[in-house]
Design an enzyme around this catalytic site. Sequence first.
Site, PDB file in Angstrom:
ATOM      1  N   PRO A  86      -0.120 -17.910 -41.883  1.00  0.00           N
ATOM      2  CA  PRO A  86       0.058 -16.840 -42.883  1.00  0.00           C
ATOM      3  C   PRO A  86      -1.054 -16.841 -43.911  1.00  0.00           C
ATOM      4  CG  PRO A  86       2.154 -17.826 -42.381  1.00  0.00           C
ATOM      5  CD  PRO A  86       1.124 -18.628 -41.626  1.00  0.00           C
ATOM      6  N   CYS A  87      -1.563 -15.639 -44.189  1.00  0.00           N
ATOM      7  CA  CYS A  87      -2.832 -15.520 -44.896  1.00  0.00           C
ATOM      8  C   CYS A  87      -2.710 -15.087 -46.345  1.00  0.00           C
ATOM      9  CB  CYS A  87      -3.713 -14.498 -44.161  1.00  0.00           C
ATOM     10  SG  CYS A  87      -2.946 -12.867 -44.034  1.00  0.00           S
ATOM     11  N   GLN A  88      -1.480 -14.882 -46.845  1.00  0.00           N
ATOM     12  CA  GLN A  88      -1.367 -14.311 -48.179  1.00  0.00           C
ATOM     13  C   GLN A  88      -2.003 -15.161 -49.264  1.00  0.00           C
ATOM     14  OE1 GLN A  88       0.981 -14.505 -45.906  1.00  0.00           O
ATOM     15  NE2 GLN A  88       2.069 -12.568 -45.723  1.00  0.00           N
ATOM     16  N   PHE A  90      -4.791 -16.538 -49.205  1.00  0.00           N
ATOM     17  CA  PHE A  90      -6.237 -16.319 -49.281  1.00  0.00           C
ATOM     18  C   PHE A  90      -6.585 -14.857 -49.568  1.00  0.00           C
ATOM     19  CE2 PHE A  90      -5.554 -19.310 -45.611  1.00  0.00           C
ATOM     20  CZ  PHE A  90      -5.682 -20.456 -46.363  1.00  0.00           C
TER      21      PHE A  90
END
Length: 351
Positions: A86-88, A90
């Site tokens: 999950p990228c939130q 960054f």
Amino acid sequence: MKMDKYTCIDAFCGAGGLALGLKQAGFNILLSFDINQTCIDSINKNKKYFGHPAIQADISDMLNGKLLDYCKLKRGELFLLAGGPPCQGFSIQRRGEDTDPRNELVSKYACLIDEVYPSFFVMENVTGIAGKRGKTILEELIDKTKSIGYEVYVNLLDAQDYEIPQRRKRYIIIGVRKDIKHSYCLPKKSNRKITVRNAIEYLPVPPENGKDHPKISLHRRDKLSELNLKRINALKEGQGRDDLPKELLADCHKVASSIIGYRNVYGRMSWDDVAPTITARFDSFTRGKFGHPDQPRSISLREGALLQTFPIDFIFTGNKVDVARQIGNAVPPKLGKIIGRSIIDTYEGDE
């Protein structure tokens, strides 16, 4: 193509966009896992597209040999380990503190790569992973995987360059185990653009009552407030908040977008261009340029899924917010297929 040869495990699988693309490329998916049960339910509902097991699990549950045990594999036997932590944490859209517990998932993914030691690994992430928030974490992943025997290739791909009707820049990190002895074959860009018109123009107008179209699931209109209805009716296709009359601007948007950003909130898509990045809140007219090109509504959940290149009959479980999040967070299946083919091409070029 030997399906038993190109085995794959899909970590952080979401609703299965990457897995679907990899399967279309010729991979045998052994397992998908994700911490979100709703995503797992979606994969398990799509028997037409998936036949492999999908389970709810955190990556920590799969460390210490548990993933290998579950799949009855030995270290080094798996062909491909794929995943997009999950990228939130960054995201360049995210503001506030730099610390986010989700950032630790990248380092845990590196540990899983070490334990499983596949011939190839893939990690997909937002552009922010190479920026201030994520650079150190990305460098740690690269250093660790290089130290255990991988050549690592970091490439920024834009989905629109691969016949996907959407601007979507994502880092694709590919690890090639050194015994493969062959450099990664970056997929070739296409000169053909697939537009919003190509992707969704053929769909019928959704019912006025907010219910699903009787023949197309998730093709329904979101109710707009009276003010937002005035806003979208004041815009032509391709226009955004900078084109709104001053009296229809929110107070926070009366400062020029060149100063505060958010140029494309309250915007309409253009028929003959690609869509903007489909985000986890693409179902909201206020969150981006997600207005239909000529109808007075935001795009439907099904239209968002089509712009992400999911099949029209792909099933998503959960409520409206759950579905939008699954669609917006997914790797476009068509991009997953292109990435998968590039990995197979790399391997077969070595034979």
